[in-house]
Structures are given as C-alpha cells and as structure tokens.
Scaffold this motif. Structure first.
Motif, PDB file in Angstrom:
ATOM      1  N   ALA A 109       0.846  -1.192   0.000  1.00  0.00           N
ATOM      2  CA  ALA A 109       0.000   0.000   0.000  1.00  0.00           C
ATOM      3  C   ALA A 109       0.882   1.243   0.000  1.00  0.00           C
ATOM      4  O   ALA A 109       1.140   1.854   1.044  1.00  0.00           O
ATOM      5  CB  ALA A 109      -0.927  -0.017   1.221  1.00  0.00           C
ATOM      6  N   TRP A 110       1.331   1.647  -1.194  1.00  0.00           N
ATOM      7  CA  TRP A 110       2.254   2.778  -1.298  1.00  0.00           C
ATOM      8  C   TRP A 110       1.615   4.101  -0.884  1.00  0.00           C
ATOM      9  O   TRP A 110       2.324   5.052  -0.531  1.00  0.00           O
ATOM     10  CB  TRP A 110       2.780   2.892  -2.730  1.00  0.00           C
ATOM     11  N   ASP A 111       0.287   4.177  -0.922  1.00  0.00           N
ATOM     12  CA  ASP A 111      -0.366   5.422  -0.553  1.00  0.00           C
ATOM     13  C   ASP A 111      -0.234   5.742   0.931  1.00  0.00           C
ATOM     14  O   ASP A 111      -0.500   6.871   1.353  1.00  0.00           O
ATOM     15  CB  ASP A 111      -1.851   5.361  -0.929  1.00  0.00           C
ATOM     16  N   LYS A 112       0.191   4.774   1.722  1.00  0.00           N
ATOM     17  CA  LYS A 112       0.362   4.999   3.158  1.00  0.00           C
ATOM     18  C   LYS A 112       1.767   5.501   3.509  1.00  0.00           C
ATOM     19  O   LYS A 112       2.058   5.750   4.672  1.00  0.00           O
ATOM     20  CB  LYS A 112       0.055   3.719   3.933  1.00  0.00           C
ATOM     21  N   ASP A 117      11.149   7.414  -3.627  1.00  0.00           N
ATOM     22  CA  ASP A 117      10.638   8.564  -2.887  1.00  0.00           C
ATOM     23  C   ASP A 117       9.754   8.150  -1.716  1.00  0.00           C
ATOM     24  O   ASP A 117       9.348   8.996  -0.910  1.00  0.00           O
ATOM     25  CB  ASP A 117       9.865   9.499  -3.821  1.00  0.00           C
ATOM     26  N   SER A 118       9.460   6.846  -1.617  1.00  0.00           N
ATOM     27  CA  SER A 118       8.663   6.326  -0.497  1.00  0.00           C
ATOM     28  C   SER A 118       9.506   5.560   0.512  1.00  0.00           C
ATOM     29  O   SER A 118       9.241   5.616   1.718  1.00  0.00           O
ATOM     30  CB  SER A 118       7.554   5.400  -1.022  1.00  0.00           C
ATOM     31  N   ALA A 119      10.509   4.843   0.048  1.00  0.00           N
ATOM     32  CA  ALA A 119      11.360   4.049   0.942  1.00  0.00           C
ATOM     33  C   ALA A 119      12.712   3.827   0.287  1.00  0.00           C
ATOM     34  O   ALA A 119      12.805   3.688  -0.941  1.00  0.00           O
ATOM     35  CB  ALA A 119      10.701   2.699   1.253  1.00  0.00           C
ATOM     36  N   LEU A 120      13.754   3.800   1.094  1.00  0.00           N
ATOM     37  CA  LEU A 120      15.110   3.483   0.635  1.00  0.00           C
ATOM     38  C   LEU A 120      15.531   2.164   1.239  1.00  0.00           C
ATOM     39  O   LEU A 120      15.384   1.946   2.442  1.00  0.00           O
ATOM     40  CB  LEU A 120      16.096   4.576   1.044  1.00  0.00           C
ATOM     41  N   LEU A 121      16.053   1.265   0.393  1.00  0.00           N
ATOM     42  CA  LEU A 121      16.542  -0.036   0.850  1.00  0.00           C
ATOM     43  C   LEU A 121      18.049  -0.087   0.650  1.00  0.00           C
ATOM     44  O   LEU A 121      18.542   0.096  -0.462  1.00  0.00           O
ATOM     45  CB  LEU A 121      15.880  -1.177   0.074  1.00  0.00           C
ATOM     46  N   PHE A 122      18.779  -0.351   1.734  1.00  0.00           N
ATOM     47  CA  PHE A 122      20.226  -0.494   1.701  1.00  0.00           C
ATOM     48  C   PHE A 122      20.571  -1.961   1.917  1.00  0.00           C
ATOM     49  O   PHE A 122      19.940  -2.641   2.725  1.00  0.00           O
ATOM     50  CB  PHE A 122      20.877   0.351   2.792  1.00  0.00           C
ATOM     51  N   LYS A 123      21.603  -2.436   1.230  1.00  0.00           N
ATOM     52  CA  LYS A 123      22.003  -3.831   1.353  1.00  0.00           C
ATOM     53  C   LYS A 123      23.523  -3.919   1.470  1.00  0.00           C
ATOM     54  O   LYS A 123      24.242  -3.061   0.967  1.00  0.00           O
ATOM     55  CB  LYS A 123      21.524  -4.648   0.159  1.00  0.00           C
ATOM     56  N   ARG A 124      23.980  -4.978   2.132  1.00  0.00           N
ATOM     57  CA  ARG A 124      25.419  -5.154   2.325  1.00  0.00           C
ATOM     58  C   ARG A 124      25.724  -6.637   2.483  1.00  0.00           C
ATOM     59  O   ARG A 124      25.075  -7.332   3.249  1.00  0.00           O
ATOM     60  CB  ARG A 124      25.876  -4.388   3.574  1.00  0.00           C
ATOM     61  N   GLY A 125      26.713  -7.100   1.748  1.00  0.00           N
ATOM     62  CA  GLY A 125      27.149  -8.486   1.871  1.00  0.00           C
ATOM     63  C   GLY A 125      26.253  -9.451   1.101  1.00  0.00           C
ATOM     64  O   GLY A 125      25.078  -9.180   0.849  1.00  0.00           O
ATOM     65  N   ARG A 150       9.145   6.869   5.904  1.00  0.00           N
ATOM     66  CA  ARG A 150       8.278   7.629   6.815  1.00  0.00           C
ATOM     67  C   ARG A 150       6.827   7.390   6.388  1.00  0.00           C
ATOM     68  O   ARG A 150       6.513   7.451   5.196  1.00  0.00           O
ATOM     69  CB  ARG A 150       8.598   9.122   6.764  1.00  0.00           C
ATOM     70  N   MET A 151       5.971   7.135   7.367  1.00  0.00           N
ATOM     71  CA  MET A 151       4.562   6.934   7.081  1.00  0.00           C
ATOM     72  C   MET A 151       3.880   8.281   6.846  1.00  0.00           C
ATOM     73  O   MET A 151       4.283   9.310   7.383  1.00  0.00           O
ATOM     74  CB  MET A 151       3.874   6.198   8.223  1.00  0.00           C
ATOM     75  N   ALA A 152       2.834   8.259   6.031  1.00  0.00           N
ATOM     76  CA  ALA A 152       2.138   9.493   5.688  1.00  0.00           C
ATOM     77  C   ALA A 152       1.360  10.060   6.874  1.00  0.00           C
ATOM     78  O   ALA A 152       1.209  11.282   6.996  1.00  0.00           O
ATOM     79  CB  ALA A 152       1.188   9.249   4.515  1.00  0.00           C
ATOM     80  N   LYS A 153       0.878   9.179   7.750  1.00  0.00           N
ATOM     81  CA  LYS A 153       0.087   9.623   8.899  1.00  0.00           C
ATOM     82  C   LYS A 153       0.627   8.962  10.174  1.00  0.00           C
ATOM     83  O   LYS A 153       1.184   7.861  10.117  1.00  0.00           O
ATOM     84  CB  LYS A 153      -1.380   9.250   8.711  1.00  0.00           C
ATOM     85  N   PRO A 154       0.452   9.612  11.318  1.00  0.00           N
ATOM     86  CA  PRO A 154       0.896   9.001  12.578  1.00  0.00           C
ATOM     87  C   PRO A 154       0.025   7.801  12.951  1.00  0.00           C
ATOM     88  O   PRO A 154      -1.102   7.656  12.462  1.00  0.00           O
ATOM     89  CB  PRO A 154       0.742  10.137  13.596  1.00  0.00           C
ATOM     90  N   PRO A 165       6.516  -2.848   5.130  1.00  0.00           N
ATOM     91  CA  PRO A 165       5.335  -2.696   5.973  1.00  0.00           C
ATOM     92  C   PRO A 165       4.107  -2.422   5.097  1.00  0.00           C
ATOM     93  O   PRO A 165       4.219  -2.285   3.873  1.00  0.00           O
ATOM     94  CB  PRO A 165       5.676  -1.469   6.823  1.00  0.00           C
ATOM     95  N   GLU A 166       2.966  -2.312   5.740  1.00  0.00           N
ATOM     96  CA  GLU A 166       1.724  -1.960   5.044  1.00  0.00           C
ATOM     97  C   GLU A 166       1.496  -2.841   3.819  1.00  0.00           C
ATOM     98  O   GLU A 166       1.314  -2.373   2.703  1.00  0.00           O
ATOM     99  CB  GLU A 166       1.731  -0.473   4.642  1.00  0.00           C
ATOM    100  N   ILE A 167       1.511  -4.147   4.060  1.00  0.00           N
ATOM    101  CA  ILE A 167       1.315  -5.113   2.980  1.00  0.00           C
ATOM    102  C   ILE A 167      -0.101  -5.698   3.080  1.00  0.00           C
ATOM    103  O   ILE A 167      -0.533  -6.116   4.151  1.00  0.00           O
ATOM    104  CB  ILE A 167       2.361  -6.246   3.052  1.00  0.00           C
ATOM    105  N   ASN A 168      -0.808  -5.705   1.965  1.00  0.00           N
ATOM    106  CA  ASN A 168      -2.110  -6.353   1.884  1.00  0.00           C
ATOM    107  C   ASN A 168      -1.918  -7.756   1.330  1.00  0.00           C
ATOM    108  O   ASN A 168      -1.484  -7.923   0.181  1.00  0.00           O
ATOM    109  CB  ASN A 168      -3.052  -5.553   0.982  1.00  0.00           C
ATOM    110  N   ILE A 169      -2.216  -8.757   2.154  1.00  0.00           N
ATOM    111  CA  ILE A 169      -2.028 -10.139   1.728  1.00  0.00           C
ATOM    112  C   ILE A 169      -3.258 -10.600   0.961  1.00  0.00           C
ATOM    113  O   ILE A 169      -4.383 -10.503   1.444  1.00  0.00           O
ATOM    114  CB  ILE A 169      -1.792 -11.052   2.944  1.00  0.00           C
TER     115      ILE A 169
END
Length: 603
Positions: free
Chosen positions: A169-172, A197-205, A311-315, A347-351
C-alpha cells in the motif's frame, strides 16, 4: 572493480556520499569474454569486510616482522581512537537529529515540547532531510549500497520460499521527505527503484539460502498458474513475468588467461551463484507433473544485511504527529533476505489469497449460480430436493468464503513469523550499531592497507595494493571482497601515514615515524597550559590543522587526477620505451653495416 561496481565518493566537503561507478581496471594479462547465463547470477561483491576487528588485527600482525609487532599494536589502537574522536561530532549530530525527528512517535514529552516550541513545520522538514542525508553518508561509509530497479524487478518476478501474493500500500507512505532528498541529490536517484521517494533499501554483503524438499503444495499452485492464470493474463494483454535475468544490463565478465591456457576469474569483484528456484527447475506444466513427487534442492543468493528507511504518511493511532503532521520515521534491519523474496520486508502489505483458493471459491460460486439459473430457466418445479441442493451449494459458498478469510489470516501469521525470524534491530539500537560498524570498517581498511604497503618494502600502485588486500582476505578467510583501496589510501595520506611518489606510487611511512605522527596528533587534540600561553598554543594548533587540511585536499585532488590518468601515462611510457628500443635496434644495424664495410676494405 568493473565499471558497474558501486564505490563511495570520498571527496572532502561532499554533503552526501553517492554510490558512483569506478573506472575499469586495466590488466596486462590477456582476457577472454565469458557470456552470461540467465540461471547464474553475477553478484557484485561488497567492500564490506564481514570480520571482527580482532581478525584483521591478527592478519595485520602476521604481515609485520617480529620486532615491529608491539609497535603495530599501538599503531592500530591510535588509528581507531583518533578516527573515533574525529567522527564524534558527526555521530552526536546524527543521534541528536534522530531523537528530534522521532520524538513524537517515541512519545518523548521533553523533546516533543522542544520541537513544537522551537521548530516550525518547515524547519522540522529541513531537519528531517538533514538527518536522512547524513544517514545516507553513514550507510555509504559502512559499505552499504542502495537497491536498484533491476533487483526490485527480480524480486517481483520470482519467488524462492516466500510465495504469498501481496500488494504494498504505497499510498500509506510519505513521499515528501525522500522526494526532497532525491531532488537535492539527483545523482543519488540514478538507477534506484521507482518507489525510492517512499522508501530506501540499503544492502550489504552476499550469501546463499538453500532449501530441500518435495514442495508439493507449491508445485500444485505453480501448475494452476501455468495452466489458467498466466494464459488469461497474457490474453488480456497483461503477461506476468516469471523469470528475471539479474545479469541484464551488466557488462560481460572477463576472465584472465593463464600461461597454460586455462581460465581464471580476473578479480574478486563478483561472485557467481546458480539460481535454483522451482520455476527455473520446472519451467513447463509437463515438467511439474513429471516431477510432482520428486525431491528438489533449491538455492538463491541472499543479501546478508538489509536496512529499510521510510516515513509513514500519517501518525499511528493514539500517537501525536510531528510538526506539520509528519508521520513516524522508521529504520529497520533484516538479515539473510533472498533476492527473490525482497518484498517480504515491507510494511503496510495487503495479503491476497492464493490463486488456488480463489479458483476453488469461484468454481463453487459458479456452480451454485448456474444451478439456480437452470432451475429458473428450465421451469423445473421447486421441489424439496432442488431447494436442498441450492441450500447446500449456498452453504458451501459461504463456507468457502469463510475459509478464504481464514486463509488470509493464516497467511498473515506465516508472513509475520517469517519476518520475525529475519528481523534484527530497529530504530536507535540499529542506528548505534551502524555507526559502530562504519568506524570499524574504515579502520579495517586503513590498517590492512598500511600493513600491506609496509610489509611489501617498496612502493606500490593503488591497483597492486587493492589486489594484495583482496587476495589476503580470500586466502586467509575465503572472503570475496571488493576492497575500497581509494578511500583507505586517501585517509592514510591525510594522516601522513602513507607517502605519494612519482604520481602513481605509494609507500608506507616507516612505523616508528608513523607512531610519532599519531602520538603528536593525539597529544595536540587539546592544549591547555597554566602559563598564560593557551591562546598562542591554540592558535598554532589551529594553523597546523588548517595547513593539514589544505595538504589533504591537494593530495586528494592529485590522487583523483592520477587515478584517471594512470592508464594513459602507462601507455605513453610503454610507447616511448618501444620507440627507444626501435631506435637502438636501428643504430645497431647501422654499426654492424659499417663494421662489415671496414673489414672488406682492409681485407
């Protein structure tokens, strides 16, 4: 490393360490092109050294003569202490900004009051961008790289062990924070995922995940998808990708040719791993049916460490928003995530339900509806038996719908369990771990580079230092590491522990002299005297520090120019040597002709 291997921009004054390509390393050996195989993944090795500091210290001491081992112990201590001291202010700033940015979600009343009274929404937004910028620099220094769009397409196209149908749910997600970061640092966004622009994923190893079994349920799901879902999606013009080539867009690998004609890998820049997923082993419905009861061994490359920032759009419910209504900023880390299962950490995954479950429910509903319509159209009398049949079918549909919701709940539990097993640290605990890891990595690189230069006893080029360090780590510990020699040598030059000669050659400062320089710097970190000369002493120290920074910037600029011109200069030198050799050969022939003529005249 090859031109697509990510390295760090270590320029002085750079506000953000950007992952940029490095120039192709030339080789004097003959090379032969090795064509890529879509079932074999060429994984770019990280500059990360996955060893504790004690192992690097032991390796360093092995390189030094017995008479210098005690001094080397002191050298390593002072390097680590001085690096920690110099990074202390940056470390404190990063921690302070993180505490302010996350004050509302952590329900820290004192800091909430501080942010509300002293920071406007715009100032809070600028502070948040400042923190993320510094965090990206930290991750670059800790030898993390950012997930690319190609790697994300691979994760969506294939499954390893995590094959639940999900939708994010990218809108969240908040897009303002990271969107501002990418606009301020356009070079950072090159090649990144579409959701950067919604999330950054860093990887190592890198690592390898294996699984063995019959996987009957997965085979049945895959068979139904092959026979029904995939043809339907292709018919409506939305084909589902099932096989992704991770090597797409990468340059073809080069292999060095030994004197005996055999091939060997040129460097430790990449690791080759065969990808064995069910879809690759059983690509057709016939293959699935034929091997339905067979045992298979699957394997997939993994990322040893993965960190996600968003960062989430709403608290969250019951939590105060940050200034301007900002939602919570989240940092999470995971370990040993298969490349094909990367989406599981979001996070915020719709199964969603599996295709098999949906097919069963739709089939029951169609049968019930068809029976009802048949009774209406055919004019069959509504006997007790017909009413009972329709009631039973209706009950089956309701039961199936209930089972569908139960399956969703079960899948959510399975996913939560899987993520729990893969989770590491989060928030401030993870931030502290990353800062310590970064310091360790930088010091390991400096120590190993210095010891290799010192033990060699003569000047070396950057390529020779790099190759020697990578070979040592491979032979001693079996590690494939793309060693960051440029960053290590720049820091050693800055401290006067390495000297540059003839433009492209580097030599280690003698250990005793290096210890004296480190000791002098340590003694002058603070200077307080009782004789009234504190101001003068402070002025002298500041002048020395300014001069040192100027020297460092000059040397670094010269190093950058040398790196770009090394191959051209070597080619020019080789050309001149060949011209000189041709000239000498010509003169020898002229002299031989003259001598022959002389003997003939006097004979």
């Amino acid at each position: 490393p090859n031109e697509n291997v990510a390295t760090r921009d270590t320029r002085v004054g750079s506000s953000l360490c950007v992952f940029t390509p490095t120039p192709e390393r030339s080789r004097t050996m003959a090379t032969e092109v090795v064509e890529p195989n879509e079932n074999v993944a060429q994984i770019k090795n990280s500059a990360f050294i996955p060893l504790g500091m004690n192992f690097i210290k032991e390796l360093a001491l092995e390189l030094m003569p017995e008479t210098e081992k005690e001094g080397m112990n002191d050298f390593m201590r002072m390097v680590r202490l001085l690096f920690h001291f110099e990074y202390l202010d940056s470390r404190d700033k990063l921690k302070r900004n993180f505490d302010l940015v996350t004050a509302a979600q952590e329900q820290n009343d004192a800091l909430i009051a501080l942010t509300e009274t002293q920071l406007s929404p715009k100032e809070f937004a600028d502070l948040s961008v400042d923190f993320v910028t510094d965090f990206c620099s930290l991750m670059a220094d800790a030898n993390f790289s950012l997930l690319t769009q190609t790697e994300w397409e691979l994760a969506k196209a294939e499954d390893f062990m995590f094959n639940l149908p999900i939708e994010i749910a990218w809108d969240k997600f908040d897009k303002e924070l990271l969107g501002t970061l990418l606009r301020q640092n356009p070079a950072l966004s090159q090649g990144l995922t579409q959701f950067a622009d919604s999330a950054l994923l860093f990887k190592r190893g890198n690592g390898l995940a294996k699984a063995k079994g019959m996987f009957i349920a997965q085979k049945i799901d895959m068979l139904l998808e092959m026979l029904l879902m995939e043809p339907l999606l292709a018919f409506i013009g939305k084909p589902k990708p099932v096989i992704a080539d991770i090597n797409e867009g990468l340059p073809r690998r080069s292999a060095a040719v030994r004197e005996d004609g055999t091939m060997e890998e040129e460097r430790h820049d990449t690791t080759t791993i065969e990808r064995r997923t069910l879809r690759r082993l059983l690509p057709t419905p016939f293959a699935v049916l034929r091997h339905l009861l067979s045992t298979h061994e699957l394997q997939e490359p993994t990322f040893k460490e993965v960190v996600i920032l968003y960062r989430m759009a709403k608290p969250k419910d019951g939590c105060k928003p940050g200034p301007g209504g900002a939602g919570p900023l989240v940092l999470k880390s995971f370990h040993d995530i298969p490349m094909a299962d990367m989406e599981m950490i979001f996070p915020e995954i719709n199964i969603q339900v599996r295709f098999k479950d949906m097919l069963i429910n739709v089939s029951l509903a169609v049968v019930a509806l068809g029976t009802f319509l048949w009774t209406l159209i055919s004019g069959v009398e509504w006997s007790k038996e017909i009413i009972t049949l329709i009631s039973v079918l209706g009950g089956k549909v309701a039961q199936s719908a209930t089972a569908l919701m139960a399956a969703q709940t079960r899948y959510a539990g399975m996913m939560a369990k899987e993520i729990q097993q893969k989770s590491d640290n989060s928030q401030v605990g993870m931030l502290m771990h990353l800062m310590e890891s970064m310091e360790d990595q930088e010091c390991k690189e400096m120590i190993l580079s210095y010891c290799v230069l010192s033990a060699n006893g003569k000047s070396m080029t950057l390529k020779e230092i790099d190759t020697k360090c990578e070979t040592l780590l491979h032979k001693r510990f079996g590690l494939n590491v793309d060693f960051d020699v440029e960053g290590a040598v720049v820091k050693l030059l800055r401290e006067g522990l390495v000297e540059q000669r003839a433009g492209v050659l580097y030599t280690a400062t003698p250990l005793r002299q290096a210890l004296q320089r480190l000791d002098t710097k340590w003694d002058n970190l603070f200077s307080y005297t009782d004789d009234g000369g504190a101001a003068m002493q402070s002025s002298l120290v500041m002048q020395e520090e300014t001069a040192r920074k100027v020297r460092y910037q000059t040397v670094e600029a010269e190093l950058a120019r040398s790196l770009s011109k090394t191959d051209i200069e070597r080619a020019a030198v080789v050309g001149k040597l060949r011209e000189q050799q041709d000239e000498i050969t010509k003169r020898i022939k002229t002299l031989e002709g003259a001598m022959t003529s002389y003997k003939w005249r006097t004979g």
